[in-house]
Design a protein around this motif. Structure first.
Motif, short mmCIF file in Angstrom:
data_model
loop_
_atom_site.label_atom_id
_atom_site.label_comp_id
_atom_site.label_asym_id
_atom_site.label_seq_id
_atom_site.Cartn_x
_atom_site.Cartn_y
_atom_site.Cartn_z
N UNK A 404 -30.62 -83.31 -57.31
CA UNK A 404 -29.08 -83.83 -57.55
C UNK A 404 -28.19 -84.19 -56.27
N UNK A 405 -30.10 -83.88 -54.96
CA UNK A 405 -29.21 -83.89 -53.89
C UNK A 405 -29.95 -84.35 -52.95
N UNK A 406 -29.05 -85.20 -51.89
CA UNK A 406 -29.96 -85.83 -51.14
C UNK A 406 -30.46 -85.25 -50.08
N UNK A 407 -31.56 -86.45 -49.32
CA UNK A 407 -32.56 -85.52 -48.28
C UNK A 407 -32.76 -86.69 -47.72
N UNK A 408 -33.51 -86.41 -46.42
CA UNK A 408 -34.10 -87.45 -45.53
C UNK A 408 -35.20 -86.92 -44.46
N UNK A 409 -35.78 -87.75 -44.37
CA UNK A 409 -36.88 -87.10 -43.24
C UNK A 409 -37.78 -87.85 -42.29
N UNK A 410 -38.02 -87.71 -40.25
CA UNK A 410 -38.25 -88.43 -39.66
C UNK A 410 -39.41 -87.36 -39.10
N UNK A 411 -40.47 -87.99 -39.72
CA UNK A 411 -41.87 -87.07 -38.88
C UNK A 411 -41.86 -87.03 -37.39
N UNK A 412 -42.09 -86.27 -36.89
CA UNK A 412 -41.96 -86.00 -34.81
C UNK A 412 -43.13 -85.39 -34.89
N UNK A 413 -43.16 -85.41 -32.92
CA UNK A 413 -43.91 -84.30 -32.16
C UNK A 413 -43.02 -83.60 -31.31
N UNK A 414 -42.74 -81.95 -31.71
CA UNK A 414 -43.81 -81.47 -32.78
C UNK A 414 -42.82 -81.30 -33.83
N UNK A 415 -41.25 -81.95 -33.76
CA UNK A 415 -40.43 -80.80 -35.09
C UNK A 415 -40.31 -82.49 -35.80
N UNK A 416 -40.05 -82.37 -37.12
CA UNK A 416 -40.01 -83.15 -38.11
C UNK A 416 -38.55 -83.29 -38.18
N UNK A 417 -37.73 -84.06 -38.16
CA UNK A 417 -36.09 -83.77 -38.87
C UNK A 417 -35.90 -84.27 -39.93
N UNK A 418 -35.56 -83.23 -41.19
CA UNK A 418 -35.37 -82.95 -42.12
C UNK A 418 -33.67 -82.77 -41.97
N UNK A 419 -33.05 -83.61 -43.25
CA UNK A 419 -31.43 -83.56 -43.49
C UNK A 419 -31.14 -83.26 -44.93
N UNK A 420 -30.95 -82.13 -45.12
CA UNK A 420 -30.33 -82.20 -46.91
C UNK A 420 -28.65 -82.14 -46.95
N UNK A 421 -29.02 -82.21 -47.96
CA UNK A 421 -26.76 -82.77 -48.41
C UNK A 421 -26.53 -81.46 -49.60
N UNK A 422 -26.90 -80.50 -49.03
CA UNK A 422 -26.06 -79.12 -48.97
C UNK A 422 -24.92 -78.95 -48.67
N UNK A 423 -24.24 -77.99 -48.92
CA UNK A 423 -23.26 -77.21 -48.50
C UNK A 423 -23.59 -76.46 -47.50
N UNK A 424 -22.64 -76.16 -46.36
CA UNK A 424 -22.74 -76.38 -44.88
C UNK A 424 -23.12 -74.91 -45.10
N UNK A 425 -22.67 -73.69 -45.89
CA UNK A 425 -22.42 -72.48 -45.58
C UNK A 425 -23.48 -71.91 -47.09
N UNK A 426 -24.62 -71.77 -46.44
CA UNK A 426 -25.69 -71.06 -47.21
C UNK A 426 -25.41 -70.22 -47.86
N UNK A 427 -24.14 -69.96 -47.99
CA UNK A 427 -24.00 -67.99 -48.67
C UNK A 427 -22.77 -68.69 -49.38
N UNK A 428 -22.41 -69.73 -49.60
CA UNK A 428 -21.61 -69.84 -50.70
C UNK A 428 -21.89 -70.50 -52.39
N UNK A 429 -20.98 -70.14 -52.59
CA UNK A 429 -21.06 -70.00 -55.12
C UNK A 429 -22.34 -71.43 -54.80
N UNK A 430 -21.37 -72.45 -54.46
CA UNK A 430 -21.66 -74.21 -54.49
C UNK A 430 -23.08 -74.00 -54.32
N UNK A 431 -23.52 -73.75 -53.01
CA UNK A 431 -25.18 -73.63 -52.61
C UNK A 431 -26.43 -72.61 -53.18
N UNK A 432 -25.69 -71.59 -53.43
CA UNK A 432 -26.35 -70.64 -54.53
C UNK A 432 -26.91 -70.64 -55.50
N UNK A 433 -25.93 -71.40 -56.32
CA UNK A 433 -25.86 -72.36 -58.02
C UNK A 433 -27.02 -73.65 -58.27
#
Length: 610
Positions: A404-433
């Motif tokens: 139940x999370x949004x996600x998108x990607x764009x293939x690139x060279x050398x780096x592929x760009x990926x975006x995730x619909x997760x909370x910005x704080x990776x230590x938050x309870x919402x992120x870790x749940x």
């Protein structure tokens, strides 16, 4: 399914080396009154020019195509192992890991003239050296390739890279053969002491580590007996940041187009850390009671402790491929960009946190003799035993995912760009749940051993085109095994844990992937928390022999050869034949074997002998 693997990574290290060596003799006369020394004062200076002259002389006098590296060459550079030294030899390529492993910042395997590392042979003073791999995928592959992290440069006197075959060269080196010769005490001045100390700074790991080595060599006044001891200790910190695209998933009738298109199976943000400690020593004893007889007894032991963690935060493309994206672009057969909105049941992101306690080791004991029976006939012999192993003492993986999370990607060279619909704080309870997927792992032992013996004779002719006649025999008894004890955990079916259950503040560093591009950082599980959770919940882990990935191979060889060396004015050649008989027996396991020999939590398996 089409499968492609693309890995983008970075690792860096800077070295500050301080070297101390003793045993190089310089003679000078001091004058009491400060007057200019007499003209007959002698100063002897040994430097890199001597090593270059020695290497060129050996190469010029060789009857086959070869490269020579001497100890002075090795000592001039901050080499960590023999592969580092070989990287300067023409036609030799070095790699920091296998295709399965990626790269780990230290040269581990070599390729001669572009051949696969498995097709090259490494010898230590003319005999095979058992090997061991620290990385789990190399352990399970049963490779023949020698792992050079086990062979530090401190033990080396001379390295010969043999690029052409001849009858007197041990079979097995299709691409080429590397013969590493250790230092000998009778070749050195009495009471030679050599020592070095280095401090290595790893930029990504942001750590200083020590590297020290020492050697002492003694011989008696009559130069009939000598003994040499050496020891080394090296510590290195590794960190690897990278992006991995792990294959592509075929999607029939993509987005209702009636065509099959390919979506990246996994787009991962990899974060690998490791501390390596290599330590060991070697000895050599030489006895030369007369000009006709010499006996050498030598040994080497080295161990590499290589505990590591591998974290990977990945877009789960193989799951997303079943859902039509809200927007996408296509180029040929590949979906180059796509986006999905959050939806219940949409498993968009998966994370693997893998922890490994691992080591590898090798040792050998070897006896050589040389007997000059007559002025023309020389007989040499060798016998010994070598043992190595790669061991994963324990490994545990913890896999969780987000839905139940949004996600998108764009293939690139050398780096592929990926975006995730997760909370910005990776230590938050919402992120870790997030949600628990499964756990796997166990212990692996991959022993490798060989007993060997050979006898050679060489007869020199005084005149004529026929200069030398060589002949000899050799026998080996080699075994290689893989013993896998996997674990089952009842919690895999419970599904009640998540990342928060094993989180202890671990987050990728602020400079994660800073020189690669927009690769997202994330939080990850703690090794201690994972091991503790597995062993204290749902009855703990149950270990059992995992037959599908275990095997044993026994290989016995016997060989004989004869070779003539020819020569005349301005030319040299050799002609010969080598005959080899190889007998192999292998043990594998199958669920369809006529006799079941293994019954445990991983069902029933039977041994199959071939």
């Amino acid at each position: 399914m089409k499968f492609k693997r693309h890995i983008l990574m970075t690792s860096a290290a800077a070295t500050l080396a301080i070297g101390l060596s003793m045993g190089v003799h310089a003679y000078a006369q001091d004058s009491a009154d400060g007057a200019t020394p007499a003209d007959d004062t002698t100063v002897v200076v040994t430097g890199i020019r001597k090593s270059l002259q020695s290497a060129l002389k050996q190469k010029r006098n060789a009857d086959r195509v070869s490269e020579i590296i001497t100890a002075e060459d090795i000592g001039k550079f901050p080499d960590k192992n023999v592969a580092d030294s070989l990287s300067r030899a023409t036609g030799v390529n070095v790699v920091t890991g296998t295709a399965a492993a990626g790269g780990f910042g230290e040269n581990e395997h070599i390729s001669i003239r572009g051949t696969d590392p498995n097709l090259n042979l490494t010898l230590l003073d003319g005999h095979n050296m058992a090997t061991g791999d620290w990385f789990v995928l190399d352990q399970t592959s049963g490779s023949r390739s020698f792992n050079y992290t086990m062979l530090p440069s401190e033990v080396v006197g001379t390295i010969e890279v043999i690029k052409a075959s001849s009858a007197d060269v041990i079979e097995g080196g299709i691409g080429g053969t590397v013969d590493v010769h250790v230092r000998k005490p009778l070749d050195l001045p009495a009471n030679t002491i050599a020592a070095s100390a280095q401090g290595m700074y790893s930029t990504l790991a942001d750590k200083w580590n020590p590297n020290v080595s020492g050697m002492y060599s003694w011989k008696n006044d009559s130069r009939t007996f000598g003994i040499l001891f050496g020891a080394f200790y090296e510590k290195r910190a590794f960190r690897r940041d990278g992006q991995e695209i792990l294959g592509f998933t075929a999607t029939p009738n993509f987005a209702g187009t009636g065509q099959t298109k390919y979506i990246p199976s996994l787009i991962g943000s990899a974060y690998f850390t490791q501390e390596r400690i290599r330590q060991g020593g070697n000895f050599m004893a030489q006895w030369k009671p007369s000009d006709k007889l010499e006996i050498d007894f030598s040994g080497l032991y080295t161990k590499l402790q290589a505990d590591n963690e591998n974290h990977n935060f990945m877009m789960w493309g193989s799951k997303l491929s079943a859902v039509t994206p809200d927007a996408y672009t296509v180029s040929g057969d590949y979906v180059t960009s796509a986006s999905w909105a959050a939806a219940p049941g949409l498993n968009a992101i998966v994370q693997d946190d893998i922890f490994r306690k691992a080591h590898s080791s090798t040792y050998d004991l070897n006896v050589d003799f040389t007997y000059k029976a007559t002025d023309a006939l020389t007989i040499t012999g060798q016998a010994g035993y070598t043992h190595g192993e790669g061991v994963t003492d324990d490994t545990a993986a913890w896999e969780t995912y987000w839905d139940n999370t949004a996600v998108s990607y764009q293939l690139g060279n050398p780096v592929t760009t990926v975006h995730y619909g997760l909370p910005s704080d990776p230590t938050s309870a919402a992120y870790l749940n997030n949600k628990y997927s499964w756990s796997w792992g166990g212990t692996i032992s991959a022993p490798d051993e060989e007993s060997y013996a050979k006898l050679d004779a060489e007869y020199d002719f005084a005149d004529g085109v026929l200069k030398t006649l060589k002949f000899g025999v050799r026998a080996t008894d080699h075994t290689r095994e893989l013993n896998y004890l996997a674990y089952a955990w009842p919690g895999n079916s419970a599904g009640t844990a998540n990342l928060a259950s094993v989180f202890d503040g671990g987050v990728t560093p602020s400079n994660y992937a800073h020189d690669l591009g927009p690769i997202p950082g994330y939080s990850y599980a703690s090794a201690d928390a994972v091991y503790n959770y597995l062993d204290t919940h749902n009855g703990g882990r149950t270990f059992a022999f995992y037959a599908p990935q275990s095997f044993a191979v026994s290989e016995k060889t016997s060989a004989a050869y004869v070779m003539a060396k020819l020569g005349g004015e301005k030319w040299r050649a050799d002609v010969g034949v080598r005959a080899v008989e190889t007998k192999e027996e292998s043990t594998q396991y199958s669920a369809n074997a006529p006799t079941i020999t293994v019954s445990n939590i991983f069902v029933n398996w039977g041994a199959v002998f071939t």
